[in-house]
Design an enzyme around this catalytic site. Structure first.
Site, short mmCIF file in Angstrom:
data_model
loop_
_atom_site.label_atom_id
_atom_site.label_comp_id
_atom_site.label_asym_id
_atom_site.label_seq_id
_atom_site.Cartn_x
_atom_site.Cartn_y
_atom_site.Cartn_z
CB SER A 1 -0.96 -0.05 1.19
OG SER A 1 -1.97 0.92 1.08
CG HIS B 1 -5.72 -2.15 -0.09
ND1 HIS B 1 -4.90 -1.97 -1.16
CD2 HIS B 1 -5.18 -1.43 0.93
CE1 HIS B 1 -3.91 -1.16 -0.83
NE2 HIS B 1 -4.05 -0.83 0.43
CG ASP C 1 -6.32 -2.98 -3.89
OD1 ASP C 1 -6.86 -2.09 -3.21
OD2 ASP C 1 -5.09 -3.07 -4.03
#
Length: 310
Positions: A165, A282, A250
């Protein structure tokens, strides 16, 4: 004039944090400190190192079981996610993950604890991670660095930059900076970069990034946020292999695909790989590390790290 804080929400990641229209960020979650240890399941040892002197940057080192006192292992420099505003290298989410990664890849892992926004606006997270990266590299010269685990066991021809991320975004920036410092003939080599569900921009105003930047002068095409807009920058990446990992559900999946496409179209001459996990969102693997899809993801990363560079 009403000076009370805005209640209009721009981005809602409750129960973790919330971004308001006036730029204010409200954090809800706390992330308890998990102490370093010798993990009974994996045998991985860990310890915390404060990198002196300024900025209070620290790292957590992970050392898997070794067969000899000087066995050389790959180095994984890992940067945690959390939208630049939450999480920690020392949290109950990341500590067990790094234990598992170090054990399965049989690699030294260096997990970076960087300063969080908005208390420490950009570029603090990028600069802290660069400081930690340079600290690792300082051990390469005749194994004379301050940390014995790295001196004794690090193979500086097999360095991997990795993150998930926002941490993948920061890892990419470290790679860009390193590409200006490390030459093709240097002893130190970054063997690869692993971007797990990376947070990149798409050329449009980003609610989170604009809230943690020090002012509005950072454009939508800032190379840290939107490297896809800078093909010359991508073409100069010093690593020879990149692995991009996406997930079907995601919410920023399309940005991973844009990055993959931009790097593929650039003049970078390395080996680009991608894997997508079906039916997952995600960073699904962090809270559910023993699920079948999380195990497949871990195996893919470990295979990438241990692939014969020749």
């Amino acid at each position: 004039m009403d000076s009370s804080p805005s209640t209009e929400v721009l981005h809602d990641s409750y129960p973790y944090f919330r971004v308001y229209k006036d730029g204010r960020i409200e954090k809800f979650a706390e992330f308890p400190y998990t102490p370093p240890s010798e993990d009974p399941q994996t045998g991985v040892k860990s310890k915390d190192i404060l990198i002196p002197p300024e900025n209070n940057v620290s790292v957590r080192l992970y050392l898997p079981r070794t067969t000899t006192p000087d066995e050389k292992l790959p180095i994984i420099i890992y940067i945690h996610g959390g939208a630049f505003v939450i999480e920690s290298a020392f949290s109950p989410l990341y500590h067990p993950y790094l234990n598992s990664l170090a054990a399965e890849a049989k690699a030294i892992a260096v997990s970076i604890e960087y300063r969080l926004a908005p208390e420490h606006p950009i570029p603090a997270c990028y600069d802290d991670s660069w400081i930690a990266f340079e600290w690792v590299l300082a051990h390469a010269s005749s194994a004379q660095g301050p940390e014995a685990w790295i001196n004794n066991h690090a193979d500086f021809a097999r360095i991997f930059l990795a993150g998930d991320s926002a941490g993948a975004n920061i890892a990419h920036d470290v790679m860009v900076r390193a590409s200006e410092k490390i030459g093709p003939g240097d002893e130190v080599k970054i063997a690869g970069m692993i971007l797990v569900h990376p947070f990149f921009g798409d050329g449009k105003p980003d609610k989170i990034f604009s809230s943690i930047a020090p002012d509005s002068s950072i454009s939508c095409d800032d190379p840290r946020l939107h490297p896809m807009a800078h093909p010359d920058l991508l073409s100069r990446l010093v690593c020879k292999r990149v692995l991009v990992l996406t997930a079907e559900k995601d919410f920023i999946r399309e940005r991973s695909l844009l990055y993959y496409s931009a790097l593929k179209k650039s003049r970078w001459d390395g080996e680009l790989e991608m894997m997508e996990t079906e039916e997952e969102g995600h960073c699904f693997h962090l809270p559910n590390p023993t699920s079948e899809r999380a195990r497949v993801l871990m195996k893919r990363i470990v295979t990438f790290i241990n692939q014969d560079p020749s």
